[in-house]
Design a protein around this motif. Structure first.
Motif, mmCIF file in Angstrom:
data_model
loop_
_atom_site.group_PDB
_atom_site.id
_atom_site.type_symbol
_atom_site.label_atom_id
_atom_site.label_comp_id
_atom_site.label_asym_id
_atom_site.label_seq_id
_atom_site.Cartn_x
_atom_site.Cartn_y
_atom_site.Cartn_z
ATOM 1 N N THR A 188 117.636 -61.287 3.948
ATOM 2 C CA THR A 188 117.586 -60.888 2.713
ATOM 3 C C THR A 188 118.038 -59.447 2.882
ATOM 4 N N GLY A 189 117.743 -58.935 4.560
ATOM 5 C CA GLY A 189 118.173 -57.826 5.212
ATOM 6 C C GLY A 189 117.986 -57.287 6.260
ATOM 7 N N THR A 190 117.944 -55.181 6.042
ATOM 8 C CA THR A 190 117.552 -55.085 7.539
ATOM 9 C C THR A 190 116.279 -54.477 6.972
ATOM 10 N N TYR A 191 115.401 -54.301 8.104
ATOM 11 C CA TYR A 191 113.704 -54.107 8.128
ATOM 12 C C TYR A 191 113.598 -53.264 8.769
ATOM 13 N N CYS A 192 112.642 -52.502 9.237
ATOM 14 C CA CYS A 192 111.855 -51.284 10.387
ATOM 15 C C CYS A 192 110.481 -51.028 10.081
ATOM 16 N N SER A 193 109.696 -51.593 11.002
ATOM 17 C CA SER A 193 108.821 -50.798 10.389
ATOM 18 C C SER A 193 108.043 -49.430 12.053
ATOM 19 N N ASN A 211 101.506 -46.474 9.894
ATOM 20 C CA ASN A 211 101.320 -47.596 9.990
ATOM 21 C C ASN A 211 101.169 -48.729 10.803
ATOM 22 N N ASP A 212 99.742 -49.462 11.365
ATOM 23 C CA ASP A 212 100.029 -50.417 12.151
ATOM 24 C C ASP A 212 100.576 -51.828 11.675
ATOM 25 N N SER A 213 101.569 -52.524 12.324
ATOM 26 C CA SER A 213 102.665 -53.196 11.613
ATOM 27 C C SER A 213 103.383 -54.333 12.966
ATOM 28 N N PRO A 214 103.296 -55.598 11.921
ATOM 29 C CA PRO A 214 103.376 -56.842 12.648
ATOM 30 C C PRO A 214 104.388 -56.505 14.433
ATOM 31 N N SER A 215 103.792 -56.775 15.737
ATOM 32 C CA SER A 215 104.343 -56.591 16.860
ATOM 33 C C SER A 215 104.326 -57.722 17.409
ATOM 34 N N ILE A 216 105.979 -57.980 18.377
ATOM 35 C CA ILE A 216 106.307 -59.004 18.564
ATOM 36 C C ILE A 216 105.989 -58.994 20.206
ATOM 37 N N LEU A 217 106.347 -58.272 20.696
ATOM 38 C CA LEU A 217 105.971 -58.399 22.258
ATOM 39 C C LEU A 217 104.864 -57.017 22.570
ATOM 40 N N TYR A 218 104.853 -56.478 21.901
ATOM 41 C CA TYR A 218 104.093 -55.688 22.532
ATOM 42 C C TYR A 218 102.822 -55.526 21.246
ATOM 43 N N PRO A 219 101.311 -55.348 21.137
ATOM 44 C CA PRO A 219 100.703 -54.711 20.171
ATOM 45 C C PRO A 219 100.811 -53.155 19.655
ATOM 46 N N PHE A 220 100.859 -53.280 18.121
ATOM 47 C CA PHE A 220 100.263 -52.386 17.921
ATOM 48 C C PHE A 220 98.645 -51.860 17.799
#
Length: 224
Positions: A104-109, A211-220
């Motif tokens: 659906t597109g590009t996303y950045c947090s 704002n804190d956002s979902p993290s994959i390798l490292y935790p936010f």
């Protein structure tokens, strides 16, 4: 006699402290990496990825590009809800970005979590341990308010893995933990390649109030 014993004991403590190892990552380096993460997005199961880590500590900045093992994420919100099969993290001393492209597109947090520790002084040394079949020095620090450990090979003095764990065992926690495995580390001239650490134009500026956002390798910060 007791005074002599006390002096000898103090001398032993000083010698042991002086001999405690430390580890500092190179100024500029790259590494093939693999790893896993477990959190609410993965259904509290280990999701596995492979990729590259690039670091330029003169900025300082870190970039991690990863591709997910589809079998490990097929039944998770990471894939079913977000449609993620690959993504990128960039970390700086004042925060970080997480961005990806899906159907659906590009996303950045953005997040306030900075670049993971690059210097592990002797004061963080815990001891010699067996880490997944390898003899290693263990160092402990706090990263983004979470407990973190670096494991360094006793034989080669190369980093083996970087672990970030939860601070609570409550069953409703978001974050279970993650581990990055280093498949070798190579000093590289990335100082002149700042474009590698430049986030896409669609990412918002880092203000320090992310704002804190979902993290994959490292935790936010929020997911503890």
């Amino acid at each position: 006699l007791s005074m002599r014993y006390l002096i000898a004991l103090l001398l032993i403590i000083v010698v042991v402290q002086a001999q405690a190892p430390s580890y500092t990552f190179p100024t500029s380096y790259r590494s093939k990496v693999g790893g896993w993460v477990s959190d609410a997005l993965t259904g509290h199961h280990k999701a596995v990825s492979i990729g590259w880590m690039l670091v330029n500590n003169t900025i300082p900045a870190m970039r991690v590009d990863e591709v997910w093992e589809l079998e490990s994420i097929a039944d998770t919100d990471l894939y079913l809800s977000l449609g993620i099969v690959a993504d990128t993290h960039t970390y700086y001393d004042n925060g970080s970005y997480y961005f990806f492209t899906n159907a659906t597109g590009t996303y950045c947090s953005s997040s306030t979590s900075p670049i993971p520790p690059q210097n592990w002084p002797s004061s963080t040394f815990v001891g010699e341990v067996d880490f997944e079949g390898q003899r290693a020095y263990q160092f402990n620090q706090t990263y983004s308010r979470l407990p973190a450990s670096l494991y360094v090979s006793i034989d080669t003095f190369d980093p083996i893995a970087f672990y970030v764990g939860p601070i609570t065992d409550r069953p409703t926690r978001f974050w279970d933990g993650s581990t990055i495995y280093f498949n070798g580390i190579e000093e590289a001239d990335l100082v002149s390649e700042e474009i590698l650490f430049t986030p896409p134009s669609y990412c918002p500026p880092l203000t320090g109030n992310e704002n804190d956002s979902p993290s994959i390798l490292y935790p936010f910060n929020g997911y503890i």
